[in-house]
Enzyme design. Structure first.
Site, mmCIF file in Angstrom:
data_model
loop_
_atom_site.group_PDB
_atom_site.id
_atom_site.type_symbol
_atom_site.label_atom_id
_atom_site.label_comp_id
_atom_site.label_asym_id
_atom_site.label_seq_id
_atom_site.Cartn_x
_atom_site.Cartn_y
_atom_site.Cartn_z
ATOM 1 N N CYS A 177 -23.982 0.022 38.498
ATOM 2 C CA CYS A 177 -22.879 0.557 38.212
ATOM 3 C C CYS A 177 -21.990 -0.076 37.227
ATOM 4 O O CYS A 177 -22.077 -1.353 37.451
ATOM 5 C CB CYS A 177 -22.050 0.597 39.678
ATOM 6 S SG CYS A 177 -20.407 1.349 39.145
ATOM 7 N N ARG A 212 -29.430 0.774 42.742
ATOM 8 C CA ARG A 212 -28.503 1.467 41.820
ATOM 9 C C ARG A 212 -27.825 0.358 40.761
ATOM 10 O O ARG A 212 -27.766 -0.991 41.388
ATOM 11 C CB ARG A 212 -27.268 1.913 42.757
ATOM 12 C CG ARG A 212 -26.138 2.636 42.077
ATOM 13 C CD ARG A 212 -25.157 2.931 42.891
ATOM 14 N NE ARG A 212 -24.246 2.163 43.432
ATOM 15 C CZ ARG A 212 -23.254 2.185 44.510
ATOM 16 N NH1 ARG A 212 -23.244 3.230 45.086
ATOM 17 N NH2 ARG A 212 -22.475 1.071 44.875
#
Length: 129
Positions: free
Chosen positions: A108, A106
């Protein structure tokens, strides 16, 4: 189909994601989803990061299902936030959808603005056979 890659030579994840995922199969690239209600076209949870994240995840889940995939097939996500202090609340909702041991990689990032002035947008990549 999906193998978690971990090394102590790099920092450990600080949330429900992994350092890397090796994947084989057919790649599905899901467009970024915002907190639109698909039936009304209205924003869900105006000003509420928790409600918006729940709707984003619901929308992503619907697209995954249409592709014959589930959250277990997701190998990478990108989260866009308009205010990084919303990270913890977003992450609390996001974590409900993934097993921490097999969660996708991930990223962000904080952005100045998102479509329709929502607080969060999430895109993902999934692999299916």
């Amino acid at each position: 189909m999906k193998e978690v890659i971990r090394t102590e030579a790099a920092p450990a994840p600080v949330g429900p994601y992994n350092q890397a995922i090796a994947a084989t199969g057919k790649m599905i690239f899901l467009a970024g989803q915002i907190s639109l209600n698909p039936k009304t076209g209205e924003i869900v949870g105006v000003g509420d990061i928790t409600q918006q994240t729940k709707q984003v995840m619901t929308n992503l889940e619907a697209v995954l299902a249409a592709a014959g995939a589930t959250w277990e097939n997701v190998v990478k996500t990108t989260v866009f936030l308009t205010d990084l202090p919303n990270f913890a609340a977003m992450n609390q909702v996001y974590a409900q959808y993934f097993n921490e041991a097999t969660a996708p990689a991930r990223a962000c990032v904080e952005v100045p603005r998102l479509p329709k002035d929502v607080l969060v947008e999430i895109e993902c990549i999934a692999m299916i056979d």
